[in-house]
Scaffold this motif. Structure first.
Motif, PDB file in Angstrom:
ATOM      1  N   ALA A  69       0.753  -1.159   0.131  1.00 20.93           N
ATOM      2  CA  ALA A  69      -0.049   0.149  -0.041  1.00 20.93           C
ATOM      3  C   ALA A  69       0.900   1.338   0.167  1.00 20.93           C
ATOM      4  CB  ALA A  69      -0.830  -0.037   1.117  1.00 20.93           C
ATOM      5  N   LYS A  70       1.972   1.169   0.738  1.00 17.94           N
ATOM      6  CA  LYS A  70       2.853   2.438   0.746  1.00 17.94           C
ATOM      7  C   LYS A  70       3.441   2.483  -0.820  1.00 17.94           C
ATOM      8  CE  LYS A  70       4.175   1.721   5.476  1.00 17.94           C
ATOM      9  NZ  LYS A  70       5.463   1.432   6.461  1.00 17.94           N
ATOM     10  N   ASN A  71       3.812   1.502  -1.399  1.00 20.77           N
ATOM     11  CA  ASN A  71       4.359   1.633  -2.683  1.00 20.77           C
ATOM     12  C   ASN A  71       3.203   2.152  -3.602  1.00 20.77           C
ATOM     13  OD1 ASN A  71       6.769   0.564  -1.697  1.00 20.77           O
ATOM     14  ND2 ASN A  71       6.366  -1.455  -2.345  1.00 20.77           N
ATOM     15  N   LEU A  72       2.171   1.739  -3.463  1.00 14.61           N
ATOM     16  CA  LEU A  72       0.909   2.186  -4.510  1.00 14.61           C
ATOM     17  C   LEU A  72       0.409   3.456  -4.201  1.00 14.61           C
ATOM     18  CD1 LEU A  72      -1.063  -1.242  -4.747  1.00 14.61           C
ATOM     19  CD2 LEU A  72       0.584  -0.028  -6.676  1.00 14.61           C
ATOM     20  N   ASP A  73       0.634   3.873  -2.995  1.00 15.99           N
ATOM     21  CA  ASP A  73       0.069   5.328  -2.400  1.00 15.99           C
ATOM     22  C   ASP A  73       0.204   6.529  -3.289  1.00 15.99           C
ATOM     23  OD1 ASP A  73      -2.035   6.385  -0.490  1.00 15.99           O
ATOM     24  OD2 ASP A  73      -0.433   7.002   0.663  1.00 15.99           O
ATOM     25  N   SER A  74       1.612   6.638  -3.921  1.00 18.24           N
ATOM     26  CA  SER A  74       1.730   7.672  -4.760  1.00 18.24           C
ATOM     27  C   SER A  74       1.023   7.778  -6.125  1.00 18.24           C
ATOM     28  CB  SER A  74       3.371   7.903  -4.827  1.00 18.24           C
ATOM     29  OG  SER A  74       3.682   9.024  -5.567  1.00 18.24           O
ATOM     30  N   VAL A  75       0.419   8.819  -6.326  1.00 13.31           N
ATOM     31  CA  VAL A  75      -0.093   8.920  -7.608  1.00 13.31           C
ATOM     32  C   VAL A  75       0.545   9.719  -8.449  1.00 13.31           C
ATOM     33  CG1 VAL A  75      -2.553   8.573  -6.837  1.00 13.31           C
ATOM     34  CG2 VAL A  75      -1.550  10.841  -6.954  1.00 13.31           C
ATOM     35  N   GLN A  76       1.732  10.188  -8.115  1.00 14.62           N
ATOM     36  CA  GLN A  76       2.648  10.958  -9.130  1.00 14.62           C
ATOM     37  C   GLN A  76       3.167  10.176 -10.303  1.00 14.62           C
ATOM     38  OE1 GLN A  76       5.391  12.274  -6.372  1.00 14.62           O
ATOM     39  NE2 GLN A  76       4.292  13.924  -5.565  1.00 14.62           N
ATOM     40  N   THR A  77       3.449   8.819 -10.005  1.00 13.03           N
ATOM     41  CA  THR A  77       3.868   7.993 -11.197  1.00 13.03           C
ATOM     42  C   THR A  77       2.749   7.487 -12.107  1.00 13.03           C
ATOM     43  OG1 THR A  77       3.559   6.155  -9.877  1.00 13.03           O
ATOM     44  CG2 THR A  77       5.723   7.099  -9.529  1.00 13.03           C
ATOM     45  N   CYS A  78       1.511   8.052 -11.932  1.00 11.74           N
ATOM     46  CA  CYS A  78       0.555   7.597 -12.801  1.00 11.74           C
ATOM     47  C   CYS A  78       0.876   8.511 -14.330  1.00 11.74           C
ATOM     48  CB  CYS A  78      -0.841   7.851 -12.336  1.00 11.74           C
ATOM     49  SG  CYS A  78      -1.227   6.629 -11.148  1.00 11.74           S
ATOM     50  N   LYS A  79       0.558   7.791 -15.341  1.00  7.25           N
ATOM     51  CA  LYS A  79       0.818   8.284 -16.530  1.00  7.25           C
ATOM     52  C   LYS A  79      -0.401   9.107 -17.147  1.00  7.25           C
ATOM     53  CE  LYS A  79       4.497   5.101 -17.493  1.00  7.25           C
ATOM     54  NZ  LYS A  79       4.790   3.694 -17.824  1.00  7.25           N
ATOM     55  N   ASP A  80      -1.577   8.105 -16.662  1.00  7.47           N
ATOM     56  CA  ASP A  80      -2.771   8.895 -17.473  1.00  7.47           C
ATOM     57  C   ASP A  80      -4.049   8.657 -16.452  1.00  7.47           C
ATOM     58  OD1 ASP A  80      -3.376   6.007 -17.945  1.00  7.47           O
ATOM     59  OD2 ASP A  80      -2.480   6.199 -19.898  1.00  7.47           O
ATOM     60  N   SER A  81      -5.339   8.878 -16.677  1.00  9.80           N
ATOM     61  CA  SER A  81      -6.415   8.731 -15.861  1.00  9.80           C
ATOM     62  C   SER A  81      -6.473   7.147 -15.700  1.00  9.80           C
ATOM     63  CB  SER A  81      -7.353   9.402 -16.468  1.00  9.80           C
ATOM     64  OG  SER A  81      -7.987   9.069 -17.785  1.00  9.80           O
ATOM     65  N   THR A  82      -6.394   6.501 -16.764  1.00  6.15           N
ATOM     66  CA  THR A  82      -6.431   5.014 -16.705  1.00  6.15           C
ATOM     67  C   THR A  82      -5.839   4.351 -15.794  1.00  6.15           C
ATOM     68  OG1 THR A  82      -7.268   4.841 -19.183  1.00  6.15           O
ATOM     69  CG2 THR A  82      -6.366   2.854 -18.206  1.00  6.15           C
ATOM     70  N   GLU A  83      -4.506   4.800 -15.743  1.00  2.27           N
ATOM     71  CA  GLU A  83      -3.491   4.167 -14.656  1.00  2.27           C
ATOM     72  C   GLU A  83      -4.075   4.711 -13.176  1.00  2.27           C
ATOM     73  OE1 GLU A  83       1.267   3.917 -13.780  1.00  2.27           O
ATOM     74  OE2 GLU A  83       0.746   4.357 -15.829  1.00  2.27           O
ATOM     75  N   LEU A  84      -4.474   5.888 -13.145  1.00  2.00           N
ATOM     76  CA  LEU A  84      -4.882   6.441 -11.907  1.00  2.00           C
ATOM     77  C   LEU A  84      -6.157   5.829 -11.344  1.00  2.00           C
ATOM     78  CD1 LEU A  84      -4.772   8.679  -9.580  1.00  2.00           C
ATOM     79  CD2 LEU A  84      -6.346   9.839 -11.081  1.00  2.00           C
ATOM     80  N   HIS A  85      -7.079   5.587 -12.354  1.00  2.00           N
ATOM     81  CA  HIS A  85      -8.209   4.537 -11.922  1.00  2.00           C
ATOM     82  C   HIS A  85      -7.763   3.237 -11.329  1.00  2.00           C
ATOM     83  CE1 HIS A  85     -11.250   7.833 -12.652  1.00  2.00           C
ATOM     84  NE2 HIS A  85     -10.621   7.888 -13.606  1.00  2.00           N
ATOM     85  N   PHE A  86      -6.940   2.577 -12.225  1.00  2.00           N
ATOM     86  CA  PHE A  86      -6.293   1.350 -11.796  1.00  2.00           C
ATOM     87  C   PHE A  86      -5.872   1.225 -10.434  1.00  2.00           C
ATOM     88  CE2 PHE A  86      -3.131  -2.089 -11.966  1.00  2.00           C
ATOM     89  CZ  PHE A  86      -4.052  -2.923 -12.096  1.00  2.00           C
ATOM     90  N   ARG A  87      -4.763   2.394 -10.147  1.00  2.00           N
ATOM     91  CA  ARG A  87      -4.382   2.542  -8.926  1.00  2.00           C
ATOM     92  C   ARG A  87      -5.242   2.546  -7.791  1.00  2.00           C
ATOM     93  NH1 ARG A  87       0.832   4.786  -8.183  1.00  2.00           N
ATOM     94  NH2 ARG A  87       1.334   3.416  -9.875  1.00  2.00           N
ATOM     95  N   ARG A  88      -6.244   3.495  -7.949  1.00  3.24           N
ATOM     96  CA  ARG A  88      -7.312   3.574  -7.158  1.00  3.24           C
ATOM     97  C   ARG A  88      -7.856   1.942  -6.742  1.00  3.24           C
ATOM     98  NH1 ARG A  88     -11.710   7.726  -8.614  1.00  3.24           N
ATOM     99  NH2 ARG A  88     -12.522   6.925  -6.689  1.00  3.24           N
ATOM    100  N   GLY A  89      -8.287   1.357  -7.885  1.00  4.90           N
ATOM    101  CA  GLY A  89      -8.859   0.009  -7.542  1.00  4.90           C
ATOM    102  C   GLY A  89      -7.885  -0.628  -6.820  1.00  4.90           C
TER     103      GLY A  89
END
Length: 91
Positions: A41-61
C-alpha cells in the motif's frame, strides 16, 4: 451454539463464519500477510507516477482492494456486533 433470532434460529454457519475468520486473524500467516499488504500500500499510495487517468483509476482500484483486506478484521467485528445488536435477542 445457535443463537435465537427474533424471527427464528440463526444458522450455525453464520457463527462458524465469524469464528473461522477470527481464528485466521490470530495466525502468524495473517500477520505476515498484513505486513506485506501494508508495504504494498505504501508503494502504491503515490499517484505521481501515474501516466494517465486509466492508470490512476487502476491504482485507485488496487488501493481500494488493499484497504478492504487490511480492514477485514475490523469490518468483520463491526458486522458481527451489528448483527448481534440488531437481530439477536439476549442470550
Amino acid at each position: 451454539m445457535t443463537k435465537l433470532h427474533k424471527h427464528g434460529i440463526i444458522p450455525e454457519a453464520l457463527e462458524e463464519y465469524f469464528a473461522v475468520l477470527k481464528a485466521t486473524f490470530l495466525t502468524e500467516g495473517w500477520k505476515v500477510f498484513q505486513k506485506e499488504l501494508l508495504e504494498e500500500a505504501k508503494n502504491l499510495d503515490s499517484v505521481q507516477t501515474c501516466k494517465d487517468s486509466t492508470e490512476l483509476h487502476f491504482r485507485r482500484g488496487q488501493l481500494s482492494i488493499l484497504g478492504n483486506i487490511l480492514n477485514l478484521e475490523e469490518n468483520l467485528q463491526k458486522s458481527q456486533d451489528h448483527l448481534e445488536e440488531t437481530y439477536y435477542e439476549g442470550t
